[in-house]
Design a protein around this motif. Sequence first.
Motif, PDB file in Angstrom:
ATOM      1  N   TRP A   1       2.979   9.437  55.656  1.00  0.00           N
ATOM      2  CA  TRP A   1       1.798   8.601  55.868  1.00  0.00           C
ATOM      3  C   TRP A   1       1.695   8.180  57.335  1.00  0.00           C
ATOM      4  O   TRP A   1       0.603   8.169  57.909  1.00  0.00           O
ATOM      5  CB  TRP A   1       1.869   7.378  54.961  1.00  0.00           C
ATOM      6  CG  TRP A   1       0.797   6.386  55.240  1.00  0.00           C
ATOM      7  CD1 TRP A   1      -0.492   6.414  54.805  1.00  0.00           C
ATOM      8  CD2 TRP A   1       0.919   5.228  56.066  1.00  0.00           C
ATOM      9  NE1 TRP A   1      -1.173   5.327  55.294  1.00  0.00           N
ATOM     10  CE2 TRP A   1      -0.341   4.577  56.074  1.00  0.00           C
ATOM     11  CE3 TRP A   1       1.970   4.658  56.784  1.00  0.00           C
ATOM     12  CZ2 TRP A   1      -0.559   3.410  56.775  1.00  0.00           C
ATOM     13  CZ3 TRP A   1       1.735   3.494  57.476  1.00  0.00           C
ATOM     14  CH2 TRP A   1       0.486   2.887  57.478  1.00  0.00           C
TER      15      TRP A   1
ATOM     16  N   VAL B   1       0.494  11.142  59.476  1.00  0.00           N
ATOM     17  CA  VAL B   1      -0.933  11.379  59.232  1.00  0.00           C
ATOM     18  C   VAL B   1      -1.771  10.290  59.883  1.00  0.00           C
ATOM     19  O   VAL B   1      -2.809  10.568  60.502  1.00  0.00           O
ATOM     20  CB  VAL B   1      -1.216  11.475  57.715  1.00  0.00           C
ATOM     21  CG1 VAL B   1      -2.700  11.445  57.423  1.00  0.00           C
ATOM     22  CG2 VAL B   1      -0.574  12.724  57.139  1.00  0.00           C
ATOM     23  N   ALA B   2      -1.342   9.026  59.787  1.00  0.00           N
ATOM     24  CA  ALA B   2      -2.088   7.925  60.391  1.00  0.00           C
ATOM     25  C   ALA B   2      -2.110   8.040  61.916  1.00  0.00           C
ATOM     26  O   ALA B   2      -3.123   7.730  62.549  1.00  0.00           O
ATOM     27  CB  ALA B   2      -1.485   6.594  59.971  1.00  0.00           C
TER      28      ALA B   2
ATOM     29  N   LEU C   1      -1.901  10.860  63.662  1.00  0.00           N
ATOM     30  CA  LEU C   1      -2.643  12.051  64.083  1.00  0.00           C
ATOM     31  C   LEU C   1      -4.130  11.995  63.723  1.00  0.00           C
ATOM     32  O   LEU C   1      -4.879  12.865  64.131  1.00  0.00           O
ATOM     33  CB  LEU C   1      -2.005  13.305  63.473  1.00  0.00           C
ATOM     34  CG  LEU C   1      -0.583  13.604  63.942  1.00  0.00           C
ATOM     35  CD1 LEU C   1      -0.019  14.813  63.228  1.00  0.00           C
ATOM     36  CD2 LEU C   1      -0.520  13.784  65.452  1.00  0.00           C
ATOM     37  N   ARG C   2      -4.539  11.000  62.977  1.00  0.00           N
ATOM     38  CA  ARG C   2      -5.935  10.851  62.590  1.00  0.00           C
ATOM     39  C   ARG C   2      -6.754  10.497  63.838  1.00  0.00           C
ATOM     40  O   ARG C   2      -6.330   9.668  64.642  1.00  0.00           O
ATOM     41  CB  ARG C   2      -6.063   9.768  61.546  1.00  0.00           C
ATOM     42  CG  ARG C   2      -7.428   9.680  60.917  1.00  0.00           C
ATOM     43  CD  ARG C   2      -7.494   8.658  59.825  1.00  0.00           C
ATOM     44  NE  ARG C   2      -6.455   8.930  58.826  1.00  0.00           N
ATOM     45  CZ  ARG C   2      -5.915   8.011  58.044  1.00  0.00           C
ATOM     46  NH1 ARG C   2      -6.301   6.763  58.143  1.00  0.00           N
ATOM     47  NH2 ARG C   2      -4.991   8.322  57.181  1.00  0.00           N
ATOM     48  N   PRO C   3      -7.934  11.080  63.973  1.00  0.00           N
ATOM     49  CA  PRO C   3      -8.745  10.739  65.140  1.00  0.00           C
ATOM     50  C   PRO C   3      -9.184   9.275  65.078  1.00  0.00           C
ATOM     51  O   PRO C   3      -9.372   8.723  63.994  1.00  0.00           O
ATOM     52  CB  PRO C   3      -9.957  11.684  65.039  1.00  0.00           C
ATOM     53  CG  PRO C   3      -9.950  12.220  63.662  1.00  0.00           C
ATOM     54  CD  PRO C   3      -8.548  12.086  63.132  1.00  0.00           C
ATOM     55  N   PRO C   4      -9.352   8.649  66.243  1.00  0.00           N
ATOM     56  CA  PRO C   4      -9.735   7.236  66.245  1.00  0.00           C
ATOM     57  C   PRO C   4     -11.141   7.052  65.680  1.00  0.00           C
ATOM     58  O   PRO C   4     -11.999   7.911  65.815  1.00  0.00           O
ATOM     59  CB  PRO C   4      -9.685   6.853  67.729  1.00  0.00           C
ATOM     60  CG  PRO C   4      -9.736   8.126  68.464  1.00  0.00           C
ATOM     61  CD  PRO C   4      -9.184   9.196  67.566  1.00  0.00           C
ATOM     62  N   ARG C   5     -11.344   5.910  65.057  1.00  0.00           N
ATOM     63  CA  ARG C   5     -12.659   5.587  64.492  1.00  0.00           C
ATOM     64  C   ARG C   5     -13.554   5.064  65.599  1.00  0.00           C
ATOM     65  O   ARG C   5     -13.127   4.365  66.507  1.00  0.00           O
ATOM     66  CB  ARG C   5     -12.533   4.542  63.396  1.00  0.00           C
ATOM     67  CG  ARG C   5     -11.762   5.055  62.227  1.00  0.00           C
ATOM     68  CD  ARG C   5     -11.718   4.016  61.146  1.00  0.00           C
ATOM     69  NE  ARG C   5     -10.906   4.503  60.023  1.00  0.00           N
ATOM     70  CZ  ARG C   5     -10.734   3.850  58.918  1.00  0.00           C
ATOM     71  NH1 ARG C   5     -11.280   2.663  58.758  1.00  0.00           N
ATOM     72  NH2 ARG C   5     -10.006   4.355  57.951  1.00  0.00           N
TER      73      ARG C   5
END
Length: 81
Positions: A69, A72-73, A75-79
Motif C-alpha cells: 500500500w 502504491v501510495a 507512486l500514485r500521481p499527485p491530485r
Amino acid sequence: MFRIISGVFKIVVVSLLTGAALSALDLSAADILIELGLTPERTMELLQQGAAWALPNLILGSMVILPIWLVVALLRPPRGP
C-alpha cells in the motif's frame, strides 16, 4: 471519513434502541445465549479462541499489505488542486 463515523453512529443508535426494546421485553443476553445452547463462559472462550487465531493472521497479513500500500501510495500521481 464522515461516512465511517456516520455508519458507526447509526449502528450504536440502533443497537441501543434494540437493547432497550429487548430489556423492556425482559430479555437479557444470558437468556438469549441459553436459548442458543451457549453459556456466557463458553461464549467468552469462543471469542478468545477467535482472537487467538485472528491476531497472528492479521499481523502477518499487514506485514505484506502495508508495504505494498505504501509503495502504491507513493507512486500514485499527485491530485490536482
